[in-house]
Scaffold this motif. Structure first.
Motif, PDB file in Angstrom:
ATOM      1  N   UNK A  99       0.792  -1.199   0.107  1.00  0.00           N
ATOM      2  CA  UNK A  99      -0.245   0.029   0.100  1.00  0.00           C
ATOM      3  C   UNK A  99       0.939   1.318  -0.077  1.00  0.00           C
ATOM      4  N   UNK A 100       0.383   2.246  -0.710  1.00  0.00           N
ATOM      5  CA  UNK A 100       1.230   3.422  -0.646  1.00  0.00           C
ATOM      6  C   UNK A 100       0.332   4.682  -0.360  1.00  0.00           C
ATOM      7  N   UNK A 101       1.078   5.906   0.069  1.00  0.00           N
ATOM      8  CA  UNK A 101       0.199   6.870   0.460  1.00  0.00           C
ATOM      9  C   UNK A 101       0.128   7.972  -0.499  1.00  0.00           C
ATOM     10  N   UNK A 102       1.187   8.443  -1.142  1.00  0.00           N
ATOM     11  CA  UNK A 102       1.546   9.335  -2.013  1.00  0.00           C
ATOM     12  C   UNK A 102       2.587   9.203  -3.082  1.00  0.00           C
ATOM     13  N   UNK A 103       2.645  10.119  -4.299  1.00  0.00           N
ATOM     14  CA  UNK A 103       3.546   9.936  -5.104  1.00  0.00           C
ATOM     15  C   UNK A 103       4.365  11.282  -5.086  1.00  0.00           C
ATOM     16  N   UNK A 104       5.564  11.785  -5.272  1.00  0.00           N
ATOM     17  CA  UNK A 104       6.355  12.702  -5.674  1.00  0.00           C
ATOM     18  C   UNK A 104       7.673  12.752  -6.416  1.00  0.00           C
ATOM     19  N   UNK A 105       7.908  13.757  -6.889  1.00  0.00           N
ATOM     20  CA  UNK A 105       9.346  13.618  -7.500  1.00  0.00           C
ATOM     21  C   UNK A 105      10.261  14.515  -6.887  1.00  0.00           C
TER      22      UNK A 105
END
Length: 488
Positions: free
Chosen positions: A23-29
């Motif tokens: 499970x993941x919460x968020x994505x960012x670069x």
């Protein structure tokens, strides 16, 4: 709960180390924004390489790393996804994370050198007038229904695009109009988006600092149309020599608009005055308060898109007649006492500047002075600078060369490069004043009754960027203040 494997749909993966069933919460670069159970996508940029910040993202709690090059040491419990292109992967991941938002509304992209902001903004206006909930992603702003958000890029990063498209879904938005820049296409920011339609405006000298050649610039624009689905429409300006080229390989339904040649949507100018345009579009007359040939083209594209999106003909014409000028796009004011007209326009390419100046010259009686204030931005295509100088000095009665957004360059050096394009017989027309506010003030002081001042280059921008610092600067406010000062 969103699983890592779910957001990797359609991503070109070379290999995976670790578990994608997490499970993941968020994505960012941006590694600084990563927190527990987030996905970090390492992007190679012009200034920074995200791969250098993988360790920081791991330290901040990333549960997965998406990258083009694996770090020397992998940490147990973190999943590493090796991809061919991180920028394209980010676009696909963002699209999946926000549940394919572009497919849940009618998204229309507008590309070309000039006219993107005007066409997308006016389509937003038109469909709002028609009673729809509408979204906009443009140079000037992002709009979600009745909410407005600021933006700094013509085409934002793919994460931002999908985030706002999801907001539009949640707000019940039915149509979204979006500027699609060559940078955005080249950097895969629009990858994975489902477009209902695309519009090509024109192609002229711009962004050659980034694309290196005009052919590369042209081919990047064409890529947008190549990738449109069969269910979409593709509208092109058939008066532009690159118009037909854009649609050569598209699967979308092909449509054309033009002023000079035969087209599916034929536009004729009946009257062209400072008060507006009387046009005939497919044998229907319509009055618009917008001014100039370039806006006749813009309105042709707008009419075509609205028609293909299902708006009835009479509605289309009715709302076109109600459209108001876009901020910083041939935006003008007239001083009450001296009847001096000041026009602020974003024209920052030779072609755009020529269009604006030719429009003004076609309307004015030639008894008035046309005073142009113009400069060129720093850290951008320098080859257009002397061309801008030639165009301004050829088509104006007086010219003040000044600073635009010099960024990290010496503004005086930029002005010298602009001056290099001025031919000998035009030297008596020009002066150079580096301080932009002082240049605008001088133009207002020079102007007499009924004269016209054009302030070109920055348009809607409310800042000036010098050595990485942005200071408040609004051409419209400054010229208004100066004209009031001189008219007292």
């Amino acid at each position: 709960m969103i699983l890592l494997k779910d957001i990797l749909y359609r991503v070109a993966i070379e290999s995976v180390i670790g578990d994608t069933n997490v499970a993941i919460q968020n994505i960012d670069f941006d590694s600084r924004k990563i927190s527990l159970n987030d996905v970090f996508v390492a992007i190679r940029g012009e200034a920074n390489d995200g791969h250098e910040f993988i360790a920081k993202a791991e330290e901040n709690g990333a549960i997965a790393i998406v990258c083009e090059e694996l770090p020397a040491k992998q940490i147990n419990g973190i999943t590493y996804v090796l991809v061919e292109n991180s920028k394209e992967a980010l676009a696909m991941i963002a699209n999946n994370f926000y549940q394919q938002p572009s497919g849940k509304l009618k998204l229309v992209g507008v590309t070309g050198t000039n006219g993107k902001t005007t066409i997308s903004s006016l389509l937003h206006q038109l469909f709002t007038l028609a009673g729809y909930k509408v979204g906009l992603i443009s140079t000037i702003k992002i709009v979600v229904g009745e909410e407005e958000f600021s933006t700094r890029l013509t085409t934002p990063d793919s994460l931002t695009i999908n985030k706002y498209l999801k907001k539009m879904n949640d707000a019940g938005v039915e149509f979204c109009f979006m500027e699609v820049s060559s940078h955005g296409i080249a950097q895969h920011r629009t990858a994975g988006l489902e477009f209902k339609g695309g519009i090509f405006t024109n192609l002229s000298h711009d962004h050659l600092d980034y694309h290196k050649s005009f052919q590369e610039y042209r081919d990047v624009k064409k890529k947008f149309f190549d990738e449109l689905p069969k269910s979409a429409f593709a509208i092109t300006n058939s008066d532009d020599k690159n118009g037909a080229f854009m649609l050569q390989n598209t699967k979308a339904t092909k449509k054309t608009y033009a002023l000079k040649t035969n087209a599916d949507y034929r536009v004729q100018i009946i009257e062209n005055e400072l008060s507006g345009l009387l046009l005939k579009i497919n044998n229907n007359e319509v009055w618009s308060t917008l001014i100039g040939n370039f806006n006749a083209y813009n309105l042709g594209a707008i009419y075509a898109a609205a028609d293909l999106l299902g708006l009835k003909e009479l509605e289309n014409l009715k709302y076109i007649s109600q459209l108001k000028a876009v901020s910083g796009r041939f935006q003008y004011l007239i001083s009450a006492k001296e009847n001096i007209t000041a026009i602020v326009d974003y024209a920052h390419t030779p072609d755009a500047l020529q269009n604006v100046l030719e429009t003004i010259n076609a309307i004015r009686t030639k008894n008035e002075e046309l005073i142009t204030v113009v400069g060129c931005g720093g850290d951008r295509d320098a080859t257009k600078r002397p061309i801008m100088g030639k165009v301004a000095s050829d088509l104006s009665t007086k010219v003040i060369f000044t600073s635009d957004n010099p960024r990290t360059e010496d503004p005086d050096r930029i002005i010298e490069e602009v001056e290099a394009g001025v031919e000998a017989h035009n030297w008596s027309k020009i002066i150079s004043i580096t301080n932009r506010k002082q240049a605008i003030k001088s133009a207002c002081a020079m102007a007499n009754t009924k004269d016209i001042i054009l302030i070109a280059g920055k348009g809607h921008e409310t800042y000036q960027e010098v050595n990485g610092v942005r200071s408040d600067f609004d051409d419209i406010k400054i010229v208004q203040e100066m004209l009031e000062q001189f008219n007292k």
